[in-house]
Design a protein around this motif. Structure first.
Motif, PDB file in Angstrom:
ATOM      1  N   THR A  11      22.577  61.169  -5.692  1.00  0.00           N
ATOM      2  CA  THR A  11      21.296  60.693  -5.162  1.00  0.00           C
ATOM      3  C   THR A  11      20.674  59.734  -6.165  1.00  0.00           C
ATOM      4  O   THR A  11      20.425  60.097  -7.319  1.00  0.00           O
ATOM      5  N   VAL A  12      20.459  58.516  -5.714  1.00  0.00           N
ATOM      6  CA  VAL A  12      19.971  57.427  -6.567  1.00  0.00           C
ATOM      7  C   VAL A  12      18.532  57.107  -6.197  1.00  0.00           C
ATOM      8  O   VAL A  12      18.184  57.023  -5.012  1.00  0.00           O
ATOM      9  N   ALA A  13      17.703  56.914  -7.219  1.00  0.00           N
ATOM     10  CA  ALA A  13      16.316  56.487  -7.022  1.00  0.00           C
ATOM     11  C   ALA A  13      16.118  55.105  -7.634  1.00  0.00           C
ATOM     12  O   ALA A  13      16.493  54.873  -8.788  1.00  0.00           O
ATOM     13  N   ILE A  14      15.541  54.208  -6.860  1.00  0.00           N
ATOM     14  CA  ILE A  14      15.157  52.886  -7.343  1.00  0.00           C
ATOM     15  C   ILE A  14      13.641  52.911  -7.494  1.00  0.00           C
ATOM     16  O   ILE A  14      12.908  53.078  -6.499  1.00  0.00           O
ATOM     17  N   ILE A  15      13.158  52.775  -8.718  1.00  0.00           N
ATOM     18  CA  ILE A  15      11.725  52.865  -8.992  1.00  0.00           C
ATOM     19  C   ILE A  15      11.152  51.457  -9.140  1.00  0.00           C
ATOM     20  O   ILE A  15      11.436  50.754 -10.115  1.00  0.00           O
ATOM     21  N   GLN A  16      10.397  51.033  -8.159  1.00  0.00           N
ATOM     22  CA  GLN A  16       9.724  49.740  -8.181  1.00  0.00           C
ATOM     23  C   GLN A  16       8.287  49.972  -8.628  1.00  0.00           C
ATOM     24  O   GLN A  16       7.520  50.638  -7.929  1.00  0.00           O
ATOM     25  N   MET A  17       7.929  49.447  -9.795  1.00  0.00           N
ATOM     26  CA  MET A  17       6.607  49.714 -10.359  1.00  0.00           C
ATOM     27  C   MET A  17       5.999  48.432 -10.918  1.00  0.00           C
ATOM     28  O   MET A  17       6.672  47.396 -10.985  1.00  0.00           O
ATOM     29  N   GLU A  18       4.741  48.518 -11.313  1.00  0.00           N
ATOM     30  CA  GLU A  18       4.037  47.376 -11.893  1.00  0.00           C
ATOM     31  C   GLU A  18       3.595  47.726 -13.315  1.00  0.00           C
ATOM     32  O   GLU A  18       2.535  48.321 -13.512  1.00  0.00           O
ATOM     33  N   PRO A  19       4.397  47.350 -14.326  1.00  0.00           N
ATOM     34  CA  PRO A  19       3.947  47.566 -15.702  1.00  0.00           C
ATOM     35  C   PRO A  19       2.725  46.719 -16.014  1.00  0.00           C
ATOM     36  O   PRO A  19       2.527  45.640 -15.436  1.00  0.00           O
ATOM     37  N   ARG A  20       1.897  47.181 -16.935  1.00  0.00           N
ATOM     38  CA  ARG A  20       0.735  46.436 -17.414  1.00  0.00           C
ATOM     39  C   ARG A  20       1.066  45.897 -18.797  1.00  0.00           C
ATOM     40  O   ARG A  20       1.455  46.663 -19.686  1.00  0.00           O
ATOM     41  N   PHE A  21       0.905  44.599 -18.988  1.00  0.00           N
ATOM     42  CA  PHE A  21       1.373  43.998 -20.223  1.00  0.00           C
ATOM     43  C   PHE A  21       0.713  44.625 -21.452  1.00  0.00           C
ATOM     44  O   PHE A  21      -0.517  44.745 -21.537  1.00  0.00           O
ATOM     45  N   GLY A  22       1.549  45.016 -22.408  1.00  0.00           N
ATOM     46  CA  GLY A  22       1.081  45.524 -23.685  1.00  0.00           C
ATOM     47  C   GLY A  22       0.623  46.968 -23.679  1.00  0.00           C
ATOM     48  O   GLY A  22       0.344  47.527 -24.750  1.00  0.00           O
ATOM     49  N   GLU A  23       0.551  47.589 -22.500  1.00  0.00           N
ATOM     50  CA  GLU A  23       0.062  48.969 -22.406  1.00  0.00           C
ATOM     51  C   GLU A  23       1.263  49.926 -22.375  1.00  0.00           C
ATOM     52  O   GLU A  23       1.513  50.633 -21.401  1.00  0.00           O
ATOM     53  N   THR A  24       1.993  49.948 -23.489  1.00  0.00           N
ATOM     54  CA  THR A  24       3.275  50.636 -23.520  1.00  0.00           C
ATOM     55  C   THR A  24       3.152  52.121 -23.205  1.00  0.00           C
ATOM     56  O   THR A  24       3.906  52.650 -22.369  1.00  0.00           O
ATOM     57  N   ALA A  25       2.228  52.809 -23.870  1.00  0.00           N
ATOM     58  CA  ALA A  25       2.112  54.253 -23.654  1.00  0.00           C
ATOM     59  C   ALA A  25       1.795  54.563 -22.195  1.00  0.00           C
ATOM     60  O   ALA A  25       2.382  55.488 -21.600  1.00  0.00           O
ATOM     61  N   GLU A  26       0.897  53.787 -21.594  1.00  0.00           N
ATOM     62  CA  GLU A  26       0.560  54.017 -20.184  1.00  0.00           C
ATOM     63  C   GLU A  26       1.747  53.693 -19.284  1.00  0.00           C
ATOM     64  O   GLU A  26       2.035  54.425 -18.333  1.00  0.00           O
ATOM     65  N   ASN A  27       2.453  52.592 -19.570  1.00  0.00           N
ATOM     66  CA  ASN A  27       3.618  52.230 -18.755  1.00  0.00           C
ATOM     67  C   ASN A  27       4.684  53.321 -18.797  1.00  0.00           C
ATOM     68  O   ASN A  27       5.275  53.672 -17.771  1.00  0.00           O
ATOM     69  N   VAL A  28       4.939  53.857 -19.984  1.00  0.00           N
ATOM     70  CA  VAL A  28       5.953  54.887 -20.117  1.00  0.00           C
ATOM     71  C   VAL A  28       5.514  56.155 -19.385  1.00  0.00           C
ATOM     72  O   VAL A  28       6.317  56.788 -18.677  1.00  0.00           O
ATOM     73  N   ALA A  29       4.243  56.509 -19.521  1.00  0.00           N
ATOM     74  CA  ALA A  29       3.745  57.698 -18.822  1.00  0.00           C
ATOM     75  C   ALA A  29       3.876  57.535 -17.310  1.00  0.00           C
ATOM     76  O   ALA A  29       4.284  58.473 -16.601  1.00  0.00           O
ATOM     77  N   ARG A  30       3.555  56.350 -16.802  1.00  0.00           N
ATOM     78  CA  ARG A  30       3.659  56.118 -15.360  1.00  0.00           C
ATOM     79  C   ARG A  30       5.116  56.107 -14.921  1.00  0.00           C
ATOM     80  O   ARG A  30       5.456  56.593 -13.843  1.00  0.00           O
ATOM     81  N   SER A  31       6.002  55.544 -15.755  1.00  0.00           N
ATOM     82  CA  SER A  31       7.424  55.549 -15.408  1.00  0.00           C
ATOM     83  C   SER A  31       7.932  56.981 -15.292  1.00  0.00           C
ATOM     84  O   SER A  31       8.722  57.306 -14.395  1.00  0.00           O
ATOM     85  N   ILE A  32       7.474  57.854 -16.183  1.00  0.00           N
ATOM     86  CA  ILE A  32       7.913  59.260 -16.143  1.00  0.00           C
ATOM     87  C   ILE A  32       7.334  59.961 -14.924  1.00  0.00           C
ATOM     88  O   ILE A  32       8.012  60.797 -14.297  1.00  0.00           O
ATOM     89  N   ALA A  33       6.119  59.616 -14.539  1.00  0.00           N
ATOM     90  CA  ALA A  33       5.550  60.191 -13.314  1.00  0.00           C
ATOM     91  C   ALA A  33       6.397  59.802 -12.102  1.00  0.00           C
ATOM     92  O   ALA A  33       6.651  60.639 -11.211  1.00  0.00           O
ATOM     93  N   PHE A  34       6.859  58.556 -12.063  1.00  0.00           N
ATOM     94  CA  PHE A  34       7.749  58.144 -10.973  1.00  0.00           C
ATOM     95  C   PHE A  34       9.083  58.887 -11.047  1.00  0.00           C
ATOM     96  O   PHE A  34       9.650  59.260 -10.010  1.00  0.00           O
ATOM     97  N   MET A  35       9.600  59.082 -12.259  1.00  0.00           N
ATOM     98  CA  MET A  35      10.840  59.850 -12.405  1.00  0.00           C
ATOM     99  C   MET A  35      10.668  61.266 -11.887  1.00  0.00           C
ATOM    100  O   MET A  35      11.569  61.820 -11.231  1.00  0.00           O
TER     101      MET A  35
END
Length: 292
Positions: A11-35
């Motif tokens: 089972t494959v998941a394709i995660i289409q998201m919108e990173p916010r430039f320079g907001e690394t900690a928030e981007n990573v947290a949101r990526s994990i929420a999608f995971m």
């Protein structure tokens, strides 16, 4: 060890998201929420966009370096490794990499037991060349319990050699973290050129392709979304996703079909039919062929 032909589907998941430039900690947290969302739906492999931890549109090399991290010691890779272990998930995700003073547009391949490997973008697009060095690892293919995984990043897909070298090393699926931008001359009534390219590559190499794009506009640069999972036949099995919304695509596929069903008819098999008397088997790359 890689799975054997005919074993259970993935089972494959394709995660289409919108990173916010320079907001690394928030981007990573949101990526994990999608995971977590994807894992809750049974995903075993999750693919995320290019440079999804930092954003894409750098203004200068100093800015890129300030946001870059070492692999695997940097906080992004560490956070993704923890998530992979906790969720029993394989992850392919784009990251801004630093090794010494050299910067790469990279992707990490992570499993529940930790880092499996990395891929560094071979073909740089636009002013990426001002910040990043071209990839120096070739086109590796990684053995995993799910199957054999190759990786490209965005513009790599415009080069047929990229997919062919992955297929010749036994790749069953090529994961593509990407940041697709509008292409001049695009007919708005037709599928995106990027979709056509990965569909053609999947068909002509008999590999699955999982392309995770981002959405949104960053520092004036729009991105087109339309992420998708393509079968070894070249036809999408999930997506294309929305051009402007965050979305998680989920599909279950048998990766072994990429090799088991490679024959198109009683006479033709796309990799066997190559004219290696007329061109080098591995296209002069120096890479070693796998089983295919």
């Amino acid at each position: 060890m890689p799975k054997q032909i005919g074993e259970a589907s993935v089972t494959v998941a394709i995660i289409q998201m919108e990173p916010r430039f320079g907001e690394t900690a928030e981007n990573v947290a949101r990526s994990i929420a999608f995971m977590e969302e994807a894992a809750g739906k049974g995903a075993q492999l999750a693919v995320l966009p290019e440079l999804c931890n930092t954003g894409y549109v750098f203004q200068n090399r100093a800015e890129a370096r300030a946001l870059a991290e070492e692999i695997p010691s940097g906080p992004t890779t560490q956070a993704w490794m923890e998530a992979a272990a906790r969720l029993n998930l394989h992850i392919v995700a784009g990251i801004t990499e630093r090794t010494g003073e050299i910067l790469f547009n990279s992707a990490v391949i992570i499993g529940p037991n930790g880092l499996i490997g990395r891929y560094r973008k071979m073909h740089l697009w636009g002013d990426e060349a001002l910040y990043f060095s071209p990839g120096d690892l070739g086109f590796p293919v990684f053995d995993t319990p799910l199957g054999r995984i190759g990786c490209h990043i965005c513009y790599d897909c415009w080069f047929p050699e990229s997919f062919r070298l992955a297929a010749l090393q036994g790749a069953e699926i090529v994961c593509v973290p990407t940041n697709w931008v509008p292409i001049p001359g695009q007919d708005p009534s037709r599928e995106a050129m990027a979709n056509i390219i990965v569909m053609g590559a999947a068909h002509s190499n008999s590999v699955f392709v999982a392309a995770a794009d981002r959405v949104g506009t960053e520092r004036g640069q729009p991105f087109i979304g339309q992420s998708l999972l393509v079968s070894h036949t070249g036809w999408p099995v999930a997506g294309p996703a929305s051009p402007d919304k965050e979305e998680v695509l989920i599909a279950r596929v048998n990766l072994a079909d990429a090799r088991r069903k490679r024959n198109w008819n009683a006479f033709n098999q796309v990799l066997r039919d190559r004219r290696t008397d007329a061109y080098d088997e591995m296209l002069g790359s120096g890479q070693r062929p796998g089983w295919y």
